[in-house]
Design a protein around this motif. Structure first.
Motif, PDB file in Angstrom:
ATOM      1  N   GLN B  87       0.837  -1.215   0.000  1.00 20.42           N
ATOM      2  CA  GLN B  87       0.000   0.000   0.000  1.00 20.42           C
ATOM      3  C   GLN B  87       0.866   1.257   0.000  1.00 20.42           C
ATOM      4  N   LYS B  88       1.878   1.253   0.848  1.00 22.29           N
ATOM      5  CA  LYS B  88       2.749   2.423   0.979  1.00 22.29           C
ATOM      6  C   LYS B  88       3.430   2.760  -0.345  1.00 22.29           C
ATOM      7  N   HIS B  89       3.875   1.721  -1.057  1.00 24.64           N
ATOM      8  CA  HIS B  89       4.614   1.957  -2.302  1.00 24.64           C
ATOM      9  C   HIS B  89       3.734   1.797  -3.542  1.00 24.64           C
ATOM     10  N   ASP B  90       2.433   1.637  -3.308  1.00 29.26           N
ATOM     11  CA  ASP B  90       1.476   1.556  -4.413  1.00 29.26           C
ATOM     12  C   ASP B  90       1.875   0.471  -5.431  1.00 29.26           C
ATOM     13  N   ILE B  91       2.259  -0.692  -4.902  1.00 30.55           N
ATOM     14  CA  ILE B  91       2.720  -1.807  -5.746  1.00 30.55           C
ATOM     15  C   ILE B  91       1.552  -2.316  -6.599  1.00 30.55           C
ATOM     16  N   THR B  92       1.726  -2.286  -7.916  1.00 27.22           N
ATOM     17  CA  THR B  92       0.657  -2.683  -8.838  1.00 27.22           C
ATOM     18  C   THR B  92       0.289  -4.154  -8.668  1.00 27.22           C
ATOM     19  N   ASN B  93       1.311  -4.991  -8.571  1.00 24.85           N
ATOM     20  CA  ASN B  93       1.061  -6.431  -8.574  1.00 24.85           C
ATOM     21  C   ASN B  93       1.109  -7.045  -7.176  1.00 24.85           C
ATOM     22  N   TYR B  94       0.261  -6.542  -6.317  1.00 30.27           N
ATOM     23  CA  TYR B  94       0.039  -7.168  -5.009  1.00 30.27           C
ATOM     24  C   TYR B  94      -1.252  -7.961  -5.146  1.00 30.27           C
ATOM     25  N   PHE B  95      -1.206  -9.235  -4.784  1.00 31.82           N
ATOM     26  CA  PHE B  95      -2.367 -10.091  -4.991  1.00 31.82           C
ATOM     27  C   PHE B  95      -2.930 -10.578  -3.663  1.00 31.82           C
ATOM     28  N   GLU B  96      -4.046 -10.026  -3.293  1.00 35.26           N
ATOM     29  CA  GLU B  96      -4.718 -10.368  -2.030  1.00 35.26           C
ATOM     30  C   GLU B  96      -5.493 -11.677  -2.196  1.00 35.26           C
ATOM     31  N   VAL B  97      -5.750 -12.350  -1.076  1.00 34.37           N
ATOM     32  CA  VAL B  97      -6.619 -13.533  -1.102  1.00 34.37           C
ATOM     33  C   VAL B  97      -7.901 -13.158  -1.850  1.00 34.37           C
ATOM     34  N   GLY B  98      -8.297 -14.006  -2.779  1.00 29.05           N
ATOM     35  CA  GLY B  98      -9.450 -13.675  -3.616  1.00 29.05           C
ATOM     36  C   GLY B  98      -9.013 -13.416  -5.046  1.00 29.05           C
ATOM     37  N   GLN B  99      -7.795 -12.840  -5.188  1.00 29.85           N
ATOM     38  CA  GLN B  99      -7.227 -12.683  -6.534  1.00 29.85           C
ATOM     39  C   GLN B  99      -5.947 -13.474  -6.651  1.00 29.85           C
ATOM     40  N   MET B 100      -5.429 -13.871  -5.513  1.00 28.21           N
ATOM     41  CA  MET B 100      -4.100 -14.473  -5.548  1.00 28.21           C
ATOM     42  C   MET B 100      -4.155 -15.927  -5.988  1.00 28.21           C
ATOM     43  N   GLY B 101      -2.987 -16.440  -6.230  1.00 29.65           N
ATOM     44  CA  GLY B 101      -2.814 -17.850  -6.516  1.00 29.65           C
ATOM     45  C   GLY B 101      -1.432 -18.208  -6.058  1.00 29.65           C
ATOM     46  N   ILE B 102      -1.015 -19.412  -6.314  1.00 31.60           N
ATOM     47  CA  ILE B 102       0.352 -19.818  -6.002  1.00 31.60           C
ATOM     48  C   ILE B 102       1.262 -19.052  -6.961  1.00 31.60           C
TER      49      ILE B 102
END
Lengths: 163, 421
Positions: B87-102
């Motif tokens: 959040q602090k660095h506004d990382i585009t590719n952070y994948f939260e549970v619900g969108q994430m995968g292995i």
């Protein structure tokens, strides 16, 4: 700098899962990790290790997972350096990056027995087994890695570059 | 003098015409990856550097997948560190549970790992991206931290072993069997400090899913990377996915290899790696004893893709999981989960008595969602069978393909697909 310590001897392919089992990776506090270091192949290690002791491994030491928690656990358990016949590549770079001295020396690793005392000169890579009196020469680090080691790890090295 | 794939990629990323094995290069990286176990350490180290921004917010991927969905309070705290950093660095590719995968199933699917690129990840199975013709390699948290600040990493140019796979696969023999067979042949340190190039008609005929399974386990032979030159299959896989332009890198015809190994795949049986090293492989036809199992795990960054789930479902159709076995299925990503569900694979799994989980690395590393008790035995499509890997130090893990893991779940002991019908 010369290091002197008692040998804890292990075999080939000591993987990072046994150096620090995943069940403890829900914490990254070095002291917590150190308390469980080597637990799955040597239950008594954390109790028996003293400041300055030396781990000696066989081939492919530190194989498997990239968890930096493994060299951190070893370092914070008080181990002064690791000598092995060979190291897995990620463990090798992690150790250099965090400032845990590691030496690749098949002859010294094969000859050392549990409980031996080793004297290791990390500047020139000379390893002396105090029990047998034999001396060995470890594979030297390339100059670039020596620079990282001299700077006290990768973060300090990068800082110097960026600031 | 010609160059191998990894030499070409390292040269291009360090602005050199030529590099040779043994040289150390400081190379630009195209993507930096971390997960909920390794990224918290990287965040701590990053903060020590004293820069206030990451090198490129679009070229960092953070995937909480190991102990996520959070398995306990400590794990939740670790994920929180990663989330707050993202959040602090506004990382585009952070994948939260619900969108994430292995992570290693997710990143290729999202088109974030492309031919000719360098991807470093604080996870040893980052070598998966070799299947796309990229240099993907595992590093530690400190390397990840430094790369998040500088966009660069140091590499020693490794020698390359070329492995040529010829011939046609027997039925039920997959990419997993090829890589297990290869590791059995060269050993867990057979490619130590080296790169591998997988090539030959059997590789050309392999699907992208099968290729990713192979490259994924390059690290189990000690390898820095397991590269497969991109071809039409790669391009078509990337067609609607690629997030950036990319340049395909192929080895020069006069590239110098340290060793060339020829493997005739038509002779290879489905493989099983016995405890406690991935090199302890046997063909199913060589297993004479009856090895009872208590758990069968189907999924992971090695075998959690749609083709893997289809292979398992084909065996499970109209069959039941043995009463003494817990069978756990882990689709690699949400998209694969949805696809498997729509294809009716979940009906087959559930009717057979297998459990289907949300994507997570959980059981593979003995984290959660399927831990083994003392003396228990699992067959698993994952990548490691080390002492205590999936739980108790007296438990055992046998590695195999989805088809063999499914057949074994039905029989209650290690068995091949042929034994089920």
């Amino acid at each position: 700098m010369k290091l002197k310590g008692k040998v804890f001897k292990y075999g080939d392919n000591v993987d990072t899962d046994v150096i620090i089992p995943a069940r403890y990776l829900n914490s990254s506090t070095p002291e917590n990790l150190a308390a469980h270091c080597m637990e799955d192949i040597d239950k008594n290690f954390a109790d028996e290790v003293s400041e300055g002791d030396i781990i000696v491994g066989g081939k492919n030491f530190g194989s498997g997972s990239s968890r930096e928690h493994a060299p951190l656990a070893i370092k914070y358990a008080g181990v002064s350096c690791v000598v092995a016949e060979s190291f897995a590549r990620i463990f090798y770079r992690n150790s250099i990056n965090i400032g845990l001295p590691i030496l690749e020396c098949p002859e010294a690793a094969k000859a050392a027995e549990a409980g031996d005392e080793l004297e290791v000169d990390i500047d020139n890579g000379e390893i002396k087994n105090m029990r047998t009196g034999e001396s060995y020469q470890a594979v030297p680090f390339p100059p670039f890695m020596q620079e990282i080691i001299k700077d006290g790890g990768l973060i300090e090295h990068v800082k110097k570059e960026l600031v | 003098m010609g160059m191998t794939m990894i030499e070409k990629i390292l040269a291009a990323h360090s602005d050199q015409d030529q590099v040779k094995p043994g040289e150390i290069v400081n190379a630009r990286v195209d993507m930096v990856l971390g997960n909920d176990i390794t990224a918290p350490v990287a965040v701590k180290e990053f903060n020590k550097i004293g820069v206030d921004r990451v090198f490129d917010k679009e070229r960092i991927a953070l995937v909480p997948d190991h102990f996520a969905p959070n398995k306990d309070i400590k794990a939740a705290e670790q994920v929180k560190v990663v989330r707050e950093f993202a959040q602090k660095h506004d990382i585009t590719n952070y994948f939260e549970v619900g969108q994430m995968g292995i992570e290693h199933v997710l990143l290729p699917e999202k088109g974030l790992t492309l031919p000719g690129e360098i991807i470093i990840g604080a996870d040893s199975h980052t070598c998966t991206y070799g299947a796309l013709g990229a240099l993907g390699t595992g590093v530690g948290s400190t390397d990840m931290a430094a790369a998040m600040a500088t966009g660069k990493a140091w590499f020693k140019v490794p020698p390359t072993i070329k492995i040529v796979y010829s011939g046609e696969l027997k039925p039920h023999v997959s990419g997993k069997d090829l890589i297990l067979y290869t590791i059995g042949k060269i050993g867990v340190d057979g490619a130590l400090y080296k790169a591998m190039e997988f090539t030959g008609e059997a590789i050309e005929n392999l699907s992208m899913d099968g290729r990713m399974t192979m490259s994924n386990m390059a690290i189990e032979a000690g390898g820095k990377a397991g590269l497969i030159a991109a071809d039409e299959k790669t391009e078509s896989y990337l067609e609607d996915r690629a997030q950036r332009e990319y340049t395909i890198v192929k080895p020069d015809s006069d590239a110098e290899y340290e060793q060339v190994i020829e493997i005739d795949v038509s002779q290879i049986e489905p493989q099983v790696a016995f405890p406690s090293l991935p090199e302890n492989t046997k063909g199913l036809n060589e297993i004479t004893e009856k090895i009872e199992i208590h758990q069968s795990v189907i999924g992971s960054c090695t075998n959690g893709r749609i083709e893997d789930l289809r292979a398992a479902a084909e065996i499970f159709k109209g069959q039941k999981v043995h009463k003494n076995v817990r069978c756990l299925v882990f689709p690699g990503t949400q998209a694969i989960y949805k696809q498997a569900m729509h294809e009716g694979l979940f009906d087959i799994f559930i009717d057979a008595g297998a459990a289907v989980s949300t994507p997570t690395c959980g059981p593979c590393l003995g984290g959660h969602m399927g831990i083994l008790a003392d003396g228990e035995r699992a067959i698993s499509t994952t990548n490691r069978n080390f002492v205590g890997r999936m739980g108790s130090t007296s438990s055992e893990v046998y590695l195999a393909s989805p088809a063999v893991a499914a057949a074994s779940a039905i029989k209650g002991h290690i068995a091949g697909p042929e034994e089920v019908k």
